[in-house]
Write an enzyme that holds these catalytic residues in place. Structure first.
Site, PDB file in Angstrom:
ATOM      1  CG  MET A   1      93.969  91.192  -5.426  1.00 43.51           C
ATOM      2  SD  MET A   1      94.085  90.539  -3.755  1.00 43.51           S
ATOM      3  CE  MET A   1      92.875  89.211  -3.836  1.00 43.51           C
TER       4      MET A   1
ATOM      5  CG  HIS B   1      86.872  84.297  -9.374  1.00 45.63           C
ATOM      6  ND1 HIS B   1      85.864  85.171  -9.731  1.00 45.63           N
ATOM      7  CD2 HIS B   1      87.532  84.900  -8.345  1.00 45.63           C
ATOM      8  CE1 HIS B   1      85.906  86.247  -8.952  1.00 45.63           C
ATOM      9  NE2 HIS B   1      86.921  86.105  -8.107  1.00 45.63           N
TER      10      HIS B   1
ATOM     11  CB  SER C   1      89.270  82.035  -6.504  1.00 43.87           C
ATOM     12  OG  SER C   1      90.432  82.837  -6.368  1.00 43.87           O
TER      13      SER C   1
ATOM     14  CG  MET D   1      89.342  92.872  -5.906  1.00 44.67           C
ATOM     15  SD  MET D   1      89.686  91.359  -4.973  1.00 44.67           S
ATOM     16  CE  MET D   1      90.194  90.297  -6.307  1.00 44.67           C
TER      17      MET D   1
ATOM     18  CG  ASP E   1      90.330  86.628  -6.880  1.00 43.42           C
ATOM     19  OD1 ASP E   1      89.328  87.355  -7.028  1.00 43.42           O
ATOM     20  OD2 ASP E   1      90.280  85.484  -6.386  1.00 43.42           O
TER      21      ASP E   1
ATOM     22  CG  ASP F   1      85.072  86.320  -4.595  1.00 36.00           C
ATOM     23  OD1 ASP F   1      85.628  85.388  -3.998  1.00 36.00           O
ATOM     24  OD2 ASP F   1      85.680  87.121  -5.338  1.00 36.00           O
TER      25      ASP F   1
ATOM     26  CG  HIS G   1      87.022  89.961  -8.375  1.00 34.05           C
ATOM     27  ND1 HIS G   1      86.988  89.356  -7.122  1.00 34.05           N
ATOM     28  CD2 HIS G   1      86.594  91.237  -8.176  1.00 34.05           C
ATOM     29  CE1 HIS G   1      86.564  90.236  -6.228  1.00 34.05           C
ATOM     30  NE2 HIS G   1      86.332  91.381  -6.842  1.00 34.05           N
TER      31      HIS G   1
ATOM     32  CG  MET H   1      83.546  91.678  -2.843  1.00 33.41           C
ATOM     33  SD  MET H   1      84.339  90.274  -3.659  1.00 33.41           S
ATOM     34  CE  MET H   1      85.467  89.694  -2.388  1.00 33.41           C
TER      35      MET H   1
HETATM   36  C1  DX5 Z   1      89.170  87.800  -2.199  1.00 32.63           C
HETATM   37  C2  DX5 Z   1      89.019  87.190  -3.586  1.00 32.63           C
HETATM   38  C3  DX5 Z   1      88.391  85.846  -3.545  1.00 32.63           C
HETATM   39  C4  DX5 Z   1      89.161  84.824  -2.753  1.00 32.63           C
HETATM   40  C5  DX5 Z   1      88.279  83.668  -2.454  1.00 32.63           C
HETATM   41  O1  DX5 Z   1      89.611  89.083  -2.307  1.00 32.63           O
HETATM   42  O2  DX5 Z   1      88.229  88.009  -4.401  1.00 32.63           O
HETATM   43  O3  DX5 Z   1      88.122  85.375  -4.861  1.00 32.63           O
HETATM   44  O4  DX5 Z   1      90.301  84.403  -3.404  1.00 32.63           O
HETATM   45  O5  DX5 Z   1      88.976  82.783  -1.631  1.00 32.63           O
HETATM   46  P1  DX5 Z   1      88.217  81.929  -0.516  1.00 32.63           P
HETATM   47  O6  DX5 Z   1      87.205  81.101  -1.239  1.00 32.63           O
HETATM   48  O7  DX5 Z   1      89.325  81.116   0.065  1.00 32.63           O
HETATM   49  O8  DX5 Z   1      87.612  82.896   0.439  1.00 32.63           O
HETATM   50 ZN    ZN Z   2      87.416  87.244  -6.402  1.00 34.96          ZN
END
Ligand code: DX5
Ligand code: ZN
Length: 213
Positions: free
Chosen positions: A38, A34, A9, A69, A36, A171, A67, A138
């Site tokens: 948000m 990956h 990620s 969110m 993320d 994840d 991903h 998750m």
């Molecule tokens: C959390 C994200 C993850 C996160 C993973 O909301 O979806 O992808 O960045 O990070 P680690 O591996 O540090 O938990």
């Molecule tokens: Zn993620």
């Protein structure tokens, strides 16, 4: 042996050198990147959007695993796909009409993932499983990198594996120890932020998470 895929990620990468960081995980043996996304509403943090995906696209041929969110994911599928995404995962908790979003993701020629938060049961996605390519279970509350793995979520991985033959991704809090547990439960795609980008040796970290040492 099962084919295990590692998706670092980039949320934990050094954003001042994002291109170099992506090249580095590519060289280190990552399978997917990956990303993320948000929005400060579905989760209490804001990260990156299609513009980052677009700038990163020329840097690697690895699949971009986006991903989402975010609330109203249907409004952003086209932008992410045009920016270069390959897989788009939405949260079942954010989408009132999952069939509509699945259709939209496919229309833009991406693979479809659906995700459940730690407090959401498998029942919430059971009906749409035949229509998706991946389930993301998750293993932390979405929002931030660097949180502790929630072992209670593993029973959901087992539950999905009993009825779903395609990709199961985990994840949150994945390192070599938790990865082994997730794989045992039936996961085959492992996302890792801190465990990869927080290490000095990306290739070594990826190999350990994959279980190849
Ligand atoms: C959390 C994200 C993850 C996160 C993973 O909301 O979806 O992808 O960045 O990070 P680690 O591996 O540090 O938990
Ligand atoms: Zn993620």
């Amino acid at each position: 042996m099962q084919n295990i895929l590692i998706a670092p990620s980039i949320l934990s990468a050094d954003f001042s050198r994002l291109g170099e960081e992506i090249r580095a995980i590519d060289k280190a043996g990552a399978d997917w990147v990956h990303i993320d996304v948000m929005d400060g509403a579905f989760v209490p943090n804001i990260t990156m959007g299609p513009i980052v995906v677009k700038s990163a696209r020329p840097v690697t041929k690895l699949p971009f695993d986006v991903h989402l969110m975010i609330n109203n994911p249907q409004d952003y599928i086209e932008s992410f796909a045009n920016a270069g995404s390959d897989i788009i995962t939405f949260h079942i908790e954010a989408e009132k009409d999952p069939l509509e979003i699945i259709k939209l993701i496919r229309y833009f020629k991406n693979k479809v993932g659906v995700s459940i938060r730690p407090n959401t049961g498998v029942a919430a996605i059971e009906e749409i499983l035949p229509m998706v390519d991946m389930v993301l279970v998750m293993t932390v509350e979405p929002g931030f990198a660097g949180q502790g793995f929630m072992p209670d979520c593993l029973s959901k991985v087992e539950e999905v594996r009993r009825i779903f033959k395609k990709d199961i991704q985990v994840d949150g809090g994945i390192n070599e120890l938790t990865a082994a547990k997730a794989i045992k439960a039936g996961a085959n795609v492992l996302v890792a932020g801190s465990a990869v980008f927080g290490s000095k040796d990306y290739a070594g970290a990826i190999k350990k998470i994959r279980g190849g040492v």
